[in-house]
Scaffold this motif. Structure first.
Motif, mmCIF file in Angstrom:
data_model
loop_
_atom_site.group_PDB
_atom_site.id
_atom_site.type_symbol
_atom_site.label_atom_id
_atom_site.label_comp_id
_atom_site.label_asym_id
_atom_site.label_seq_id
_atom_site.Cartn_x
_atom_site.Cartn_y
_atom_site.Cartn_z
ATOM 1 N N ILE A 55 -115.871 86.134 -44.252
ATOM 2 C CA ILE A 55 -117.225 86.320 -44.768
ATOM 3 C C ILE A 55 -117.734 84.993 -45.320
ATOM 4 C CG2 ILE A 55 -117.002 88.776 -45.299
ATOM 5 C CD1 ILE A 55 -116.333 88.015 -48.166
ATOM 6 N N THR A 56 -119.046 84.836 -45.342
ATOM 7 C CA THR A 56 -119.670 83.654 -45.936
ATOM 8 C C THR A 56 -120.180 84.043 -47.307
ATOM 9 O OG1 THR A 56 -120.334 82.885 -43.745
ATOM 10 C CG2 THR A 56 -121.426 81.867 -45.641
ATOM 11 N N VAL A 57 -119.802 83.247 -48.323
ATOM 12 C CA VAL A 57 -120.186 83.554 -49.704
ATOM 13 C C VAL A 57 -120.799 82.341 -50.383
ATOM 14 C CG1 VAL A 57 -118.380 85.309 -49.941
ATOM 15 C CG2 VAL A 57 -117.929 82.974 -50.700
ATOM 16 N N ILE A 58 -121.555 82.629 -51.428
ATOM 17 C CA ILE A 58 -122.088 81.607 -52.330
ATOM 18 C C ILE A 58 -121.539 81.928 -53.709
ATOM 19 C CG2 ILE A 58 -124.153 80.664 -53.443
ATOM 20 C CD1 ILE A 58 -125.714 81.466 -50.917
ATOM 21 N N GLY A 59 -120.994 80.928 -54.396
ATOM 22 C CA GLY A 59 -120.466 81.137 -55.736
ATOM 23 C C GLY A 59 -120.232 79.823 -56.449
ATOM 24 N N ASP A 63 -113.826 73.877 -59.394
ATOM 25 C CA ASP A 63 -113.715 72.492 -59.855
ATOM 26 C C ASP A 63 -115.028 71.905 -60.364
ATOM 27 O OD1 ASP A 63 -111.013 72.501 -59.188
ATOM 28 O OD2 ASP A 63 -111.420 71.830 -57.143
ATOM 29 N N THR A 64 -116.057 71.946 -59.528
ATOM 30 C CA THR A 64 -117.302 71.247 -59.864
ATOM 31 C C THR A 64 -118.285 72.087 -60.669
ATOM 32 O OG1 THR A 64 -118.385 71.937 -57.813
ATOM 33 C CG2 THR A 64 -117.134 69.855 -57.770
ATOM 34 N N LYS A 65 -118.072 73.407 -60.711
ATOM 35 C CA LYS A 65 -118.993 74.335 -61.385
ATOM 36 C C LYS A 65 -120.392 74.271 -60.779
ATOM 37 C CE LYS A 65 -115.829 75.634 -64.250
ATOM 38 N NZ LYS A 65 -114.852 76.496 -63.645
ATOM 39 N N LYS A 66 -120.456 73.917 -59.492
ATOM 40 C CA LYS A 66 -121.710 73.920 -58.749
ATOM 41 C C LYS A 66 -121.643 75.024 -57.706
ATOM 42 C CE LYS A 66 -122.770 69.066 -59.296
ATOM 43 N NZ LYS A 66 -123.103 67.811 -58.643
ATOM 44 N N LEU A 67 -122.812 75.508 -57.288
ATOM 45 C CA LEU A 67 -122.854 76.537 -56.260
ATOM 46 C C LEU A 67 -122.399 75.961 -54.927
ATOM 47 C CD1 LEU A 67 -126.205 78.423 -56.912
ATOM 48 C CD2 LEU A 67 -123.906 79.332 -57.153
ATOM 49 N N ILE A 68 -121.485 76.660 -54.268
ATOM 50 C CA ILE A 68 -121.031 76.247 -52.945
ATOM 51 C C ILE A 68 -121.183 77.420 -51.980
ATOM 52 C CG2 ILE A 68 -119.428 74.468 -53.754
ATOM 53 C CD1 ILE A 68 -117.135 76.487 -53.344
ATOM 54 N N THR A 69 -121.344 77.094 -50.717
ATOM 55 C CA THR A 69 -121.417 78.090 -49.657
ATOM 56 C C THR A 69 -120.219 77.844 -48.749
ATOM 57 O OG1 THR A 69 -123.830 78.029 -49.745
ATOM 58 C CG2 THR A 69 -122.838 79.024 -47.787
ATOM 59 N N ASN A 87 -131.616 84.779 -59.160
ATOM 60 C CA ASN A 87 -131.251 83.380 -59.381
ATOM 61 C C ASN A 87 -131.932 82.515 -58.314
ATOM 62 O OD1 ASN A 87 -129.879 80.854 -59.262
ATOM 63 N ND2 ASN A 87 -128.118 81.770 -60.287
ATOM 64 N N PRO A 88 -132.865 81.632 -58.717
ATOM 65 C CA PRO A 88 -133.610 80.848 -57.724
ATOM 66 C C PRO A 88 -132.712 79.911 -56.911
ATOM 67 C CG PRO A 88 -134.201 80.172 -59.959
ATOM 68 C CD PRO A 88 -133.318 81.362 -60.081
ATOM 69 N N LYS A 89 -131.634 79.414 -57.495
ATOM 70 C CA LYS A 89 -130.741 78.515 -56.758
ATOM 71 C C LYS A 89 -129.982 79.269 -55.672
ATOM 72 C CE LYS A 89 -130.159 75.126 -60.408
ATOM 73 N NZ LYS A 89 -129.239 74.463 -61.335
ATOM 74 N N VAL A 90 -129.525 80.480 -55.985
ATOM 75 C CA VAL A 90 -128.820 81.298 -55.000
ATOM 76 C C VAL A 90 -129.782 81.711 -53.893
ATOM 77 C CG1 VAL A 90 -127.575 83.451 -54.598
ATOM 78 C CG2 VAL A 90 -127.082 82.101 -56.636
ATOM 79 N N CYS A 91 -130.977 82.162 -54.259
ATOM 80 C CA CYS A 91 -131.974 82.562 -53.259
ATOM 81 C C CYS A 91 -132.314 81.390 -52.334
ATOM 82 C CB CYS A 91 -133.235 83.097 -53.930
ATOM 83 S SG CYS A 91 -133.000 84.686 -54.757
ATOM 84 N N SER A 92 -132.424 80.206 -52.903
ATOM 85 C CA SER A 92 -132.713 79.008 -52.114
ATOM 86 C C SER A 92 -131.574 78.711 -51.143
ATOM 87 C CB SER A 92 -132.943 77.818 -53.043
ATOM 88 O OG SER A 92 -133.097 76.640 -52.299
ATOM 89 N N LYS A 93 -130.329 78.859 -51.595
ATOM 90 C CA LYS A 93 -129.170 78.626 -50.722
ATOM 91 C C LYS A 93 -129.120 79.650 -49.586
ATOM 92 C CE LYS A 93 -125.672 75.884 -52.923
ATOM 93 N NZ LYS A 93 -125.510 74.955 -51.823
ATOM 94 N N ILE A 94 -129.476 80.892 -49.887
ATOM 95 C CA ILE A 94 -129.510 81.921 -48.846
ATOM 96 C C ILE A 94 -130.558 81.558 -47.795
ATOM 97 C CG2 ILE A 94 -130.089 84.334 -48.344
ATOM 98 C CD1 ILE A 94 -128.896 85.033 -51.129
ATOM 99 N N LYS A 95 -131.743 81.177 -48.243
ATOM 100 C CA LYS A 95 -132.813 80.809 -47.311
ATOM 101 C C LYS A 95 -132.428 79.588 -46.486
ATOM 102 C CE LYS A 95 -136.390 82.946 -50.050
ATOM 103 N NZ LYS A 95 -137.404 82.817 -51.051
ATOM 104 N N THR A 96 -131.797 78.603 -47.109
ATOM 105 C CA THR A 96 -131.354 77.401 -46.395
ATOM 106 C C THR A 96 -130.324 77.766 -45.334
ATOM 107 O OG1 THR A 96 -131.764 76.013 -48.334
ATOM 108 C CG2 THR A 96 -130.267 75.129 -46.667
#
Length: 127
Positions: A55-59, A63-69, A87-96
Motif C-alpha cells: 500500500i502507499t501511505v503518507i505519514g 527520523d526527520t519528522k516530516k511527511l513522507i509518501t 490537514n492541508p499538507k496531507v491533502c496537498s501530498k495526496i493531490k500531488t
C-alpha cells in the motif's frame, strides 16, 4: 479568503503496529517499521490490489519528522478507519501523488477509499 481554504478529503487512516515481525519465518520483531515509529498515524492513499501486499501511505517519518509518501506492506498496519482529512499538507501530498496520473484526482473518490477499507484488511493474515 475562502478560496484558500483546503477542501477536506475522505481518507483511509490506520496506525503502524507496535511490533512488526521480520525475517525468515517472521521470528524477529521490531518496534514499528524502519520508516515509522509504532502507533504512527498513516493515511493510506493507494494500493496494489493485484499483489494484495503493498500500500502507499503518507505519514510522519521516524527520523526527520516530516511527511513522507512511501510504499509499505499492508500487514504492518492496524486500526483501519475512514476519516475526513483536514490537514492541508496531507491533502496537498495526496493531490500531488494523483496528479502524476492521467486521470488525476478523478480516481481518488469515496468509493475508492471504501473499496480499500473493505479490501486491505482481508489481505492481512492472522498470526
Amino acid at each position: 479568503m475562502d478560496h484558500l481554504e483546503p477542501i477536506p478529503l475522505w481518507t483511509l487512516v490506520a496506525n503502524i503496529k507496535q511490533e512488526i515481525s521480520y525475517g525468515e519465518g517472521k521470528m524477529e520483531t521490531h518496534k514499528g517499521s524502519k520508516q515509522f515509529s509504532p502507533g504512527t498515524k498513516v493515511y493510506i492513499i493507494d494500493w496494489y490490489a493485484g499483489m494484495c501486499q503493498a500500500i502507499t501511505v503518507i505519514g510522519l517519518s521516524r527520523d526527520t519528522k516530516k511527511l513522507i509518501t512511501i510504499v509499505i506492506r499492508a500487514e504492518w498496519i492496524e486500526n483501519f478507519r475512514v476519516k475526513l482529512c483536514y490537514n492541508p499538507k496531507v491533502c496537498s501530498k495526496i493531490k500531488t501523488y494523483f496528479d502524476k496520473e492521467e486521470a488525476g484526482m478523478q480516481r481518488y473518490t469515496g468509493k475508492f477509499v471504501n473499496d480499500m477499507f473493505i479490501g486491505i484488511p482481508q489481505w492481512i493474515k492472522p498470526i
